[in-house]
Design an enzyme around this catalytic site. Structure first.
Site, mmCIF file in Angstrom:
data_model
loop_
_atom_site.group_PDB
_atom_site.id
_atom_site.type_symbol
_atom_site.label_atom_id
_atom_site.label_comp_id
_atom_site.label_asym_id
_atom_site.label_seq_id
_atom_site.Cartn_x
_atom_site.Cartn_y
_atom_site.Cartn_z
ATOM 1 N N SER A 150 9.895 58.707 10.637
ATOM 2 C CA SER A 150 9.891 59.029 9.268
ATOM 3 C C SER A 150 10.277 56.919 8.570
ATOM 4 O O SER A 150 9.653 56.433 9.783
ATOM 5 C CB SER A 150 10.762 59.151 9.150
ATOM 6 N N ASN A 151 10.375 57.012 7.743
ATOM 7 C CA ASN A 151 10.406 55.718 6.897
ATOM 8 C C ASN A 151 11.645 55.609 5.881
ATOM 9 O O ASN A 151 12.386 56.447 6.199
ATOM 10 C CB ASN A 151 8.868 55.029 6.543
ATOM 11 N N HIS A 152 12.362 54.471 5.595
ATOM 12 C CA HIS A 152 13.225 54.032 4.955
ATOM 13 C C HIS A 152 13.596 55.043 3.050
ATOM 14 O O HIS A 152 14.091 54.518 3.166
ATOM 15 C CB HIS A 152 13.879 52.500 4.347
ATOM 16 N N ALA A 180 6.531 58.313 0.329
ATOM 17 C CA ALA A 180 6.174 57.199 1.353
ATOM 18 C C ALA A 180 5.629 57.983 2.478
ATOM 19 O O ALA A 180 6.113 58.580 3.491
ATOM 20 C CB ALA A 180 7.425 56.540 2.142
#
Ligand code: CTP
Length: 402
Positions: free
Chosen positions: A206-208, A274
């Site tokens: 995943s991402n922030h 995102a």
């Protein structure tokens, strides 16, 4: 939304009257003009002096005194909205039955403006059948009831009956009475947050992304009257207004499917999520065990949601994408604009002053289809959302039919 609005705040005798002080303060801060009417019993819980100081208007309690008579009809006609908060069990019973034994009831019965009511009482009173009957009657008279909250009550018990918090009441008023209709009948879809791409049953990539920007944009569109849906990856964000629909997804495939299922109704899409660019080629059935020192995971490209929507765009749809670049910002953003056939790209400036992810602030540049740049200063994400929505409204024909 509340600037210049005339709010008549009715306060009845309940311990929750202490919250009316903050409520008055928030209404005045939001630009509303506030006049307060109290029942005699409310004076035992909160001082008229505090409320008159905060509202900058005299607080009215009695229908008459030796020198004057309070014109209840005029008060009810002055207001854009009457808010009774707190509405005690006793006041609710009087409202349901049209009793008129104090100034607050006289104003309520003669009010021609809409009336919102925030009840407050102990749990057992709240659940009593007569209270339920009274609330049903009051709602049937076209008044709106602001839901009570669960929590610690004046009796020390824990349960239903707490008056809604002042901030919640303000949001309720804005949502129910003061939304604009600039984007009425326009369907807006916003993707927000990260996606999670499973590796095995217990791990994912995943991402922030926090989702804050997408949720902020959704709120501004909603207040402009649009029908708003957020297609949301996993975030901690909550919608502030109940009318905003949230469709929760985890993976890029799920996000793609949900957006595509809405594609024919969309007037405006803002692709703020995102989305993972790659996902594991195979999701292991069992937890992958640690073995070699070096290990490679084979990945495949995800479906590009913005590109799909851009390539299938109708002439009267407006599609906005986001870009976050760490090098060659403008060139990369313009390439994305063209490759994905978007109407504009909102470029997040990622630098030491603007971390974007998780922050409450953001700095953007909007690049439109003629490659013209619109630069904005670093500001709160709520402020950035206002800029984005104003820009989009300036680009579409808001009066056009679907
Ligand atoms: N986007 C999307 N679906 C994807 C990838 C991206 O809808 N599978 C959208 C994002 O929501 C954003 C825009 O495309 O509006 C640009 O996303 P970004 O990650 O910056 O660009 P990519 O096309 O993924 O290119 P790169 O990662 O190489 O910069």
């Amino acid at each position: 939304m509340l600037a210049g609005k005339r709010i008549l705040l009715g306060i009845s005798g309940s311990i929750a009257a202490y919250k009316s002080i903050l409520l008055t303060r928030l209404l005045v801060k939001a630009g509303a003009e506030v006049k307060v009417v109290m029942t005699p019993a409310a004076r035992d819980f909160v001082s008229p002096l505090v409320l008159s100081t905060l509202s900058k208007n005299a607080v009215l309690v009695d229908l008459t005194n030796e020198n004057s008579w309070a014109n209840h009809v005029q008060l009810g006609r002055w207001a854009d909205l009457m808010l009774i908060a707190p509405a005690s069990c006793n006041t609710l019973a009087k409202m349901a039955n049209g009793l008129c034994d104090n100034l607050l009831m006289a104003v309520y019965l003669s009010a021609t403006c809409p009336v919102a009511i925030a009840p407050a009482m102990d749990e057992d009173m709240w659940h009593h059948p007569s209270t339920k009957r009274n609330l049903d009657l009051i709602a049937a008279y076209s008044n709106k009831i602001i839901p009570v909250e669960k929590g610690e009550l004046a009796s020390g018990l824990f349960g239903d009956g707490r008056m809604a918090e002042p901030e919640t009441i303000i949001d309720f008023l804005i949502e129910n009475y003061f939304r604009l209709d600039t984007l009425k009948n326009k369907k807006v879809v916003i993707t927000a947050g990260p996606t999670q791409e499973a590796i095995d049953p217990v791990r994912y990539i995943s991402n922030h992304s926090s989702g804050k920007m997408g949720y902020a944009i959704a709120e501004v569109f909603y207040l402009q009257g649009a029908d708003v849906t957020i297609v949301s990856g996993p975030t901690n964000e909550k919608v502030r207004y109940n009318g905003i629909k949230v469709l929760n997804v985890s993976t890029s495939d799920e996000m793609f499917d949900v957006v595509v299922s809405q594609i024919n109704e969309i007037d405006i899409a803002v692709m703020c999520a995102a989305v993972a660019d790659y996902k594991p080629l195979v999701i292991a059935d069992n937890k992958i065990k640690k073995k070699e020192n070096n290990w490679q995971l084979q990945m495949e490209k995800t479906k590009d949601i913005l590109q799909y929507v851009g390539n299938n765009k109708r002439s009267n749809q407006f599609i906005a994408g986001f870009a976050l670049e760490t090098e060659n910002e403008k060139t990369n953003a313009i390439n994305k604009l063209k490759n994905k056939n978007a109407d504009c790209i909102i470029l997040n400036s990622f630098n030491k002053d603007n971390k974007v992810f998780g922050s409450d602030k953001n700095q953007i540049t909007i690049i439109d289809s003629s490659e013209t740049e619109h630069n904005f200063e670093l500001k709160s994400k709520a402020g950035v959302a206002e800029d984005i929505v104003s820009y989009i409204i300036s680009k579409i024909n808001v009066n056009s039919d679907k």
